[in-house]
Design a protein around this motif. Structure first.
Motif, PDB file in Angstrom:
ATOM      1  N   VAL A   1     -29.061  16.930  28.995  1.00  0.00           N
ATOM      2  CA  VAL A   1     -29.158  16.128  27.778  1.00  0.00           C
ATOM      3  C   VAL A   1     -27.786  16.133  27.132  1.00  0.00           C
ATOM      4  N   SER A   2     -27.073  15.041  27.294  1.00  0.00           N
ATOM      5  CA  SER A   2     -25.698  14.965  26.804  1.00  0.00           C
ATOM      6  C   SER A   2     -25.357  13.527  26.474  1.00  0.00           C
ATOM      7  N   GLY A   3     -24.156  13.310  25.962  1.00  0.00           N
ATOM      8  CA  GLY A   3     -23.691  11.964  25.651  1.00  0.00           C
ATOM      9  C   GLY A   3     -23.631  11.709  24.161  1.00  0.00           C
ATOM     10  N   THR A   4     -23.252  10.487  23.802  1.00  0.00           N
ATOM     11  CA  THR A   4     -23.109  10.084  22.407  1.00  0.00           C
ATOM     12  C   THR A   4     -24.172   9.054  22.053  1.00  0.00           C
ATOM     13  N   LEU A   5     -24.896   9.304  20.967  1.00  0.00           N
ATOM     14  CA  LEU A   5     -25.884   8.356  20.454  1.00  0.00           C
ATOM     15  C   LEU A   5     -25.342   7.724  19.185  1.00  0.00           C
TER      16      LEU A   5
ATOM     17  N   VAL B   1     -24.915  16.887  22.939  1.00  0.00           N
ATOM     18  CA  VAL B   1     -25.125  15.546  22.399  1.00  0.00           C
ATOM     19  C   VAL B   1     -24.282  15.362  21.142  1.00  0.00           C
ATOM     20  N   ASN B   2     -23.620  14.209  21.051  1.00  0.00           N
ATOM     21  CA  ASN B   2     -22.896  13.813  19.848  1.00  0.00           C
ATOM     22  C   ASN B   2     -23.633  12.629  19.215  1.00  0.00           C
ATOM     23  N   ILE B   3     -23.714  12.614  17.895  1.00  0.00           N
ATOM     24  CA  ILE B   3     -24.407  11.526  17.192  1.00  0.00           C
ATOM     25  C   ILE B   3     -23.449  10.874  16.201  1.00  0.00           C
ATOM     26  N   GLU B   4     -23.332   9.548  16.299  1.00  0.00           N
ATOM     27  CA  GLU B   4     -22.526   8.767  15.370  1.00  0.00           C
ATOM     28  C   GLU B   4     -23.471   7.987  14.457  1.00  0.00           C
TER      29      GLU B   4
ATOM     30  N   LEU C   1     -28.082  -4.020  11.986  1.00  0.00           N
ATOM     31  CA  LEU C   1     -27.219  -3.974  13.154  1.00  0.00           C
ATOM     32  C   LEU C   1     -28.069  -4.002  14.417  1.00  0.00           C
ATOM     33  N   THR C   2     -27.720  -4.896  15.343  1.00  0.00           N
ATOM     34  CA  THR C   2     -28.450  -5.022  16.600  1.00  0.00           C
ATOM     35  C   THR C   2     -27.885  -4.041  17.624  1.00  0.00           C
ATOM     36  N   PRO C   3     -28.730  -3.263  18.303  1.00  0.00           N
ATOM     37  CA  PRO C   3     -28.227  -2.331  19.333  1.00  0.00           C
ATOM     38  C   PRO C   3     -27.409  -3.071  20.387  1.00  0.00           C
ATOM     39  N   ALA C   4     -26.190  -2.595  20.626  1.00  0.00           N
ATOM     40  CA  ALA C   4     -25.303  -3.272  21.576  1.00  0.00           C
ATOM     41  C   ALA C   4     -25.288  -2.602  22.943  1.00  0.00           C
ATOM     42  N   SER C   5     -25.666  -1.338  23.006  1.00  0.00           N
ATOM     43  CA  SER C   5     -25.660  -0.626  24.283  1.00  0.00           C
ATOM     44  C   SER C   5     -26.940   0.185  24.416  1.00  0.00           C
TER      45      SER C   5
ATOM     46  N   GLN D   1     -32.525   4.028  30.235  1.00  0.00           N
ATOM     47  CA  GLN D   1     -32.340   4.708  28.965  1.00  0.00           C
ATOM     48  C   GLN D   1     -31.870   6.147  29.158  1.00  0.00           C
ATOM     49  N   PRO D   2     -30.808   6.554  28.481  1.00  0.00           N
ATOM     50  CA  PRO D   2     -30.337   7.941  28.585  1.00  0.00           C
ATOM     51  C   PRO D   2     -31.402   8.923  28.090  1.00  0.00           C
ATOM     52  N   LYS D   3     -31.444  10.084  28.709  1.00  0.00           N
ATOM     53  CA  LYS D   3     -32.442  11.087  28.334  1.00  0.00           C
ATOM     54  C   LYS D   3     -32.279  11.510  26.885  1.00  0.00           C
ATOM     55  N   ALA D   4     -31.031  11.621  26.418  1.00  0.00           N
ATOM     56  CA  ALA D   4     -30.789  12.040  25.037  1.00  0.00           C
ATOM     57  C   ALA D   4     -31.429  11.064  24.053  1.00  0.00           C
ATOM     58  N   LEU D   5     -31.326   9.764  24.332  1.00  0.00           N
ATOM     59  CA  LEU D   5     -31.910   8.773  23.435  1.00  0.00           C
ATOM     60  C   LEU D   5     -33.432   8.863  23.451  1.00  0.00           C
ATOM     61  N   ALA D   6     -34.028   9.014  24.637  1.00  0.00           N
ATOM     62  CA  ALA D   6     -35.483   9.120  24.742  1.00  0.00           C
ATOM     63  C   ALA D   6     -36.001  10.312  23.939  1.00  0.00           C
ATOM     64  N   LEU D   7     -35.326  11.448  24.044  1.00  0.00           N
ATOM     65  CA  LEU D   7     -35.751  12.643  23.316  1.00  0.00           C
ATOM     66  C   LEU D   7     -35.558  12.481  21.809  1.00  0.00           C
TER      67      LEU D   7
END
Length: 304
Positions: free
Chosen positions: A94-98, A125-128, A136-140, A275-281
């Motif tokens: 579970v990693s990445g930037t949300l 995990v990093n969160i912005e 704002l419409t999700p772009a990614s 979908q990235p696992k971090a986003l699902a969680l």
């Protein structure tokens, strides 16, 4: 696995060319040179004894036999894709930037606690966060937004988060100064404090519309907490979500059998396939938190 069809990769290659609509797009998806893919497709056709693809302009398109073959392997290939994607989702770190976009009031109400707990649980995990009233419409596939308005997001996934009922409130000092508010006409002519400069408010009794009031806001502040506190000071009346905020402040409900209606909040993100696992969680953490709070009282929704 080898057979008359060659390696199973050759069938998947053919599947991707038809699905993507061109050899060039399939080569980008599979990270293979066009020349290599073209050669492998030709060898596959030789083994089968019939043409799968034919030139049409600059592109390769499925022949009649190719369409039949594509229909036959489509469900199998999609099943394999989903199966391995699920395995990868379950086993990946579970990693990445949300990236999360939402109104300020959402964050203060319950999201802040979810974010802090999530980062502690998943340190990779990093969160912005973008706190804004703009939609704002999700772009990614790592973007997530919260909204009450799904206009323009028809191709997105929208998960219901919570529903919030708005009722009318004022302060006892306002009632002492101007008298009781017992009719819709008295409510419409009161001094309104709102988060936007609307001059029309729809009034419901239960789920039925009973009036569309013309009003004139006396004070507009784009923060619902500031609106509530201004009303507490005796400036006027407002509509607030039925929430502990109204109980914590010195506010008085008015026109108790009437309300401004309920609004449905959604979590919106791009299609789930990759979908990235971090986003699902994180999505599940938000939904769980919203349900927990809703058991105590409906959530504040950021609009009045």
């Amino acid at each position: 696995m080898n057979s008359i069809y060659g390696n199973i990769d050759d069938l998947y290659l053919f599947f991707c060319v038809v699905e993507e609509g061109s050899l060039q797009k399939a080569s980008i998806k599979l990270h293979q040179p066009v020349s290599t893919m073209s050669r492998r497709l030709s060898l596959l056709e030789q083994r089968l004894g019939f043409r799968l693809l034919e030139k049409r302009g600059r592109e390769l398109v499925a022949t009649e036999s190719g369409h039949i073959a594509f229909s036959s392997v489509k469900s199998v290939m999609e099943h394999l894709e989903y199966a391995f994607d699920d395995i990868q989702t379950q086993t990946q770190l579970v990693s990445g930037t949300l990236r999360l976009a939402l109104p300020n009031n959402f964050y203060r109400t319950f999201v802040a606690e979810v974010v802090e707990q999530f980062i502690e649980t998943y340190p990779l995990v990093n969160i912005e966060l973008m706190l804004s009233r703009d939609l704002l419409t999700p772009a990614s596939d790592r973007d997530l937004t919260m909204t009450f308005d799904l206009t323009g997001m028809e191709d997105m996934v929208a998960r219901p988060l919570f529903s919030s009922l708005h009722q009318f409130y004022t302060s006892q000092s306002y009632l002492d100064r101007y008298g009781p508010i017992e009719t819709l006409q008295e409510l419409a002519s009161a001094d309104w404090v709102l988060t936007d400069s609307t001059d029309v408010i729809t009034v419901y009794r239960g789920e039925q519309v009973v009036d569309v009031m013309q009003i004139k806001p006396k004070l507009v502040i784009n923060d619902i907490n500031a609106v509530a506190r201004a009303v507490e000071k005796g400036i006027g009346v407002t509509s607030l979500p039925v929430h502990k905020l109204a109980k914590q402040l010195d506010l008085v409900p008015i026109m108790a059998n009437h309300n401004r209606g309920a609004r449905q909040a959604y979590l919106v993100y791009r299609a789930r396939k990759y979908q990235p696992k971090a986003l699902a969680l994180f999505i599940e953490a938000l939904i769980t938190a919203a349900k927990t709070i809703a058991e105590e009282a409906p959530l504040i929704d950021g609009a009045s």
